[in-house]
Design a protein around this motif. Structure first.
Motif, PDB file in Angstrom:
ATOM      1  N   ALA A  31       0.726  -1.183   0.144  1.00 27.14           N
ATOM      2  CA  ALA A  31      -0.010  -0.052  -0.004  1.00 27.14           C
ATOM      3  C   ALA A  31       0.739   1.285   0.025  1.00 27.14           C
ATOM      4  CB  ALA A  31      -1.036  -0.115   1.013  1.00 27.14           C
ATOM      5  N   VAL A  32       1.931   1.386   0.789  1.00 30.41           N
ATOM      6  CA  VAL A  32       2.903   2.406   0.920  1.00 30.41           C
ATOM      7  C   VAL A  32       4.419   1.852   0.795  1.00 30.41           C
ATOM      8  CG1 VAL A  32       3.409   4.507   2.211  1.00 30.41           C
ATOM      9  CG2 VAL A  32       1.275   3.807   2.451  1.00 30.41           C
ATOM     10  N   ASP A  33       5.187   2.464  -0.091  1.00 25.46           N
ATOM     11  CA  ASP A  33       6.164   1.755  -0.411  1.00 25.46           C
ATOM     12  C   ASP A  33       7.289   3.053  -0.410  1.00 25.46           C
ATOM     13  OD1 ASP A  33       8.464   0.165  -1.197  1.00 25.46           O
ATOM     14  OD2 ASP A  33       7.461  -0.048  -3.278  1.00 25.46           O
ATOM     15  N   GLY A  34       8.022   2.868   0.628  1.00 28.11           N
ATOM     16  CA  GLY A  34       9.270   4.023   1.013  1.00 28.11           C
ATOM     17  C   GLY A  34       8.824   5.540   0.685  1.00 28.11           C
ATOM     18  N   VAL A  35       7.983   6.147   1.418  1.00 30.98           N
ATOM     19  CA  VAL A  35       7.515   7.478   1.279  1.00 30.98           C
ATOM     20  C   VAL A  35       8.261   8.346   2.244  1.00 30.98           C
ATOM     21  CG1 VAL A  35       5.428   8.944   1.775  1.00 30.98           C
ATOM     22  CG2 VAL A  35       5.217   7.035   0.298  1.00 30.98           C
ATOM     23  N   GLU A  50      -4.217   8.901  -7.687  1.00 26.74           N
ATOM     24  CA  GLU A  50      -5.522   8.143  -8.068  1.00 26.74           C
ATOM     25  C   GLU A  50      -5.967   7.376  -6.963  1.00 26.74           C
ATOM     26  OE1 GLU A  50      -5.352   6.403 -12.344  1.00 26.74           O
ATOM     27  OE2 GLU A  50      -3.260   6.391 -11.389  1.00 26.74           O
ATOM     28  N   SER A  51      -7.166   7.026  -6.771  1.00 25.00           N
ATOM     29  CA  SER A  51      -7.620   6.254  -5.992  1.00 25.00           C
ATOM     30  C   SER A  51      -6.899   4.818  -5.730  1.00 25.00           C
ATOM     31  CB  SER A  51      -9.235   5.869  -6.159  1.00 25.00           C
ATOM     32  OG  SER A  51     -10.081   6.973  -5.945  1.00 25.00           O
ATOM     33  N   GLY A  52      -6.559   4.461  -4.515  1.00 25.77           N
ATOM     34  CA  GLY A  52      -5.929   3.203  -4.270  1.00 25.77           C
ATOM     35  C   GLY A  52      -4.603   3.409  -4.344  1.00 25.77           C
ATOM     36  N   CYS A  53      -3.743   4.576  -4.233  1.00 24.94           N
ATOM     37  CA  CYS A  53      -2.489   4.864  -4.403  1.00 24.94           C
ATOM     38  C   CYS A  53      -1.760   4.810  -3.097  1.00 24.94           C
ATOM     39  CB  CYS A  53      -2.137   6.047  -5.282  1.00 24.94           C
ATOM     40  SG  CYS A  53      -2.408   7.292  -4.419  1.00 24.94           S
ATOM     41  N   GLY A  54      -2.486   4.875  -2.023  1.00 29.26           N
ATOM     42  CA  GLY A  54      -1.755   4.725  -0.678  1.00 29.26           C
ATOM     43  C   GLY A  54      -1.872   6.002   0.294  1.00 29.26           C
ATOM     44  N   LYS A  55      -2.736   7.019  -0.386  1.00 20.10           N
ATOM     45  CA  LYS A  55      -2.611   8.249   0.268  1.00 20.10           C
ATOM     46  C   LYS A  55      -3.262   8.235   1.746  1.00 20.10           C
ATOM     47  CE  LYS A  55      -5.438  10.055  -2.678  1.00 20.10           C
ATOM     48  NZ  LYS A  55      -5.756   9.092  -3.407  1.00 20.10           N
ATOM     49  N   SER A  56      -4.551   7.745   1.834  1.00 19.98           N
ATOM     50  CA  SER A  56      -5.122   7.496   3.141  1.00 19.98           C
ATOM     51  C   SER A  56      -4.326   6.584   4.047  1.00 19.98           C
ATOM     52  CB  SER A  56      -6.729   6.998   2.815  1.00 19.98           C
ATOM     53  OG  SER A  56      -7.198   7.873   2.134  1.00 19.98           O
ATOM     54  N   THR A  57      -3.801   5.643   3.674  1.00 14.26           N
ATOM     55  CA  THR A  57      -3.175   4.848   4.191  1.00 14.26           C
ATOM     56  C   THR A  57      -1.793   5.428   4.819  1.00 14.26           C
ATOM     57  OG1 THR A  57      -3.634   2.762   3.097  1.00 14.26           O
ATOM     58  CG2 THR A  57      -1.730   2.518   4.405  1.00 14.26           C
ATOM     59  N   ALA A 228       2.668  17.025  -3.126  1.00 17.69           N
ATOM     60  CA  ALA A 228       3.171  15.434  -3.084  1.00 17.69           C
ATOM     61  C   ALA A 228       2.311  14.831  -4.112  1.00 17.69           C
ATOM     62  CB  ALA A 228       3.841  15.162  -1.838  1.00 17.69           C
ATOM     63  N   VAL A 229       2.878  14.300  -5.336  1.00 19.84           N
ATOM     64  CA  VAL A 229       2.323  13.377  -5.925  1.00 19.84           C
ATOM     65  C   VAL A 229       2.467  11.737  -5.859  1.00 19.84           C
ATOM     66  CG1 VAL A 229       1.566  12.706  -8.446  1.00 19.84           C
ATOM     67  CG2 VAL A 229       2.029  15.146  -7.807  1.00 19.84           C
ATOM     68  N   MET A 230       1.451  11.107  -5.357  1.00 21.74           N
ATOM     69  CA  MET A 230       1.720   9.532  -5.332  1.00 21.74           C
ATOM     70  C   MET A 230       1.238   8.724  -6.366  1.00 21.74           C
ATOM     71  SD  MET A 230       0.970   8.761  -1.152  1.00 21.74           S
ATOM     72  CE  MET A 230       1.610   6.938  -1.447  1.00 21.74           C
TER      73      MET A 230
END
Length: 323
Positions: A31-35, A50-57, A228-230
């Motif tokens: 879900a989140v990869d080294g932010v 986009e939806s599902g990119c890990g923002k909320s997580t 920041a763009v994910m």
């Protein structure tokens, strides 16, 4: 330079997948990869994708509503991941969250006064019943609601009013940082503007910092100092808001901006067409996650090597081999 309010390094979250007869682990959702990012006092960092990119997580990991798999989160120099339960409860006075859905985030069996005042009771911020009621009334009026709303229930309010109640609840403990998890995406466009203006007014009045999560770049542009763009769990570009919108560097950012509608029919923006669909976070592509859809990708460079975030100008960072 002073210590930033929030600093995040290498934040990673994987959700295990279980399957088979014995429920064994069969894989992971990355879900989140080294932010990596940081937020200064009183500023707004927009986090888009986009939806599902890990923002909320990402936002929920900052509060430890979801436990990160790896990485470091420092708030005012304190290691959030190392805090014990009682220390974490005290930290929640400084970091609050506004949830996306104002219909689901408020307890329908509690009055508005009880919802807003719950944090006052938990953190013992009101010594008497009179002080409690005065604080709740003040919070209601601060977000544009009326004192007599205190005794009503959430189902008696519109979506915009419910979100104002959620904002009042977050303000109750006088936080220094609020994670805004897509706070206007469930609202009508006219109401979105009102809530955004309210958040800006509160920031100027109380000096609050925001991590503003959204998928609508036109909304983020008006409230964020930096953006920041994910994409698929990774941050691919970070820049001051004006610079990101006028001179994007990453191909994915260019594609996102090209999809934003322009009110003036005389203004034409070049189309950016992306190939294929967003890959699954269960099995993300090797190298640059975006290479399977990128119009300028070069092989084998982009498919084998992970591009690091490189600084291109003051405050402008991009993760792309070719930019």
């Amino acid at each position: 330079m002073s210590e930033p309010l929030l600093r995040v390094w290498n934040l990673t979250k994987e959700f295990p997948l279980q399957g088979g007869w014995f429920g064994r682990r069969s894989g992971s959702v990355h879900a989140v990869d080294g932010v990596d990012f940081q937020i200064e006092r009183g500023e707004t960092l927009g986090l888009v994708g986009e939806s599902g990119c890990g923002k909320s997580t990402t936002g929920r990991c900052v509060l430890r509503l979801i436990e990160p798999s790896w990485g470091d989160i420092h708030f005012e120099g304190r290691n959030v991941r190392a805090l014990a339960a009682d220390e974490l409860r005290m930290l929640r006075r400084d970091i609050q969250i506004i949830f996306q859905d104002p219909y689901a985030s408020l307890n329908p069996r509690m009055t508005v006064g009880a919802i807003i005042g719950e944090a006052l009771t938990i953190h013992k911020l009101a010594k008497t019943k009179r002080e409690f009621e005065d604080r709740v009334v003040n919070l209601l009026e601060t977000v544009g609601l009326q004192a007599d709303h205190m005794g009503r229930y959430p189902n008696e309010f519109s979506g915009g009013q419910r979100q104002r109640i959620g904002i009042a609840r977050a303000l109750a403990v006088e936080p220094k940082l609020i994670v805004c998890d897509e706070p206007v995406s469930a609202l009508d466009v006219s109401i979105q503007a009102q809530v955004i203006n309210l958040l800006e007014d509160l920031q100027q009045k109380f000096g609050i910092a925001y991590l503003f999560i959204a998928h609508d770049l036109s909304v983020v542009e008006h409230i964020s100092r930096r953006v920041a763009v994910m994409y698929l769990g990774r941050i691919v570009e970070t820049a001051p808001a004006r610079e990101l919108y006028t001179a994007p560097l990453h191909p994915y950012t260019e594609a996102l901006l090209a999809a934003v509608p322009i009110p003036d029919p005389k203004v034409k923006r070049p189309r950016v067409r992306l190939a294929g669909e967003v890959p699954s976070p269960i099995n993300p592509p090797s190298g640059c996650h975006f290479h399977t859809r990128c119009p300028i990708a070069q092989f084998p460079l982009c498919s084998h090597e992970v591009p690091p975030l490189k600084q291109k100008s003051d405050g402008h960072w991009v993760a792309c081999h070719l930019r």
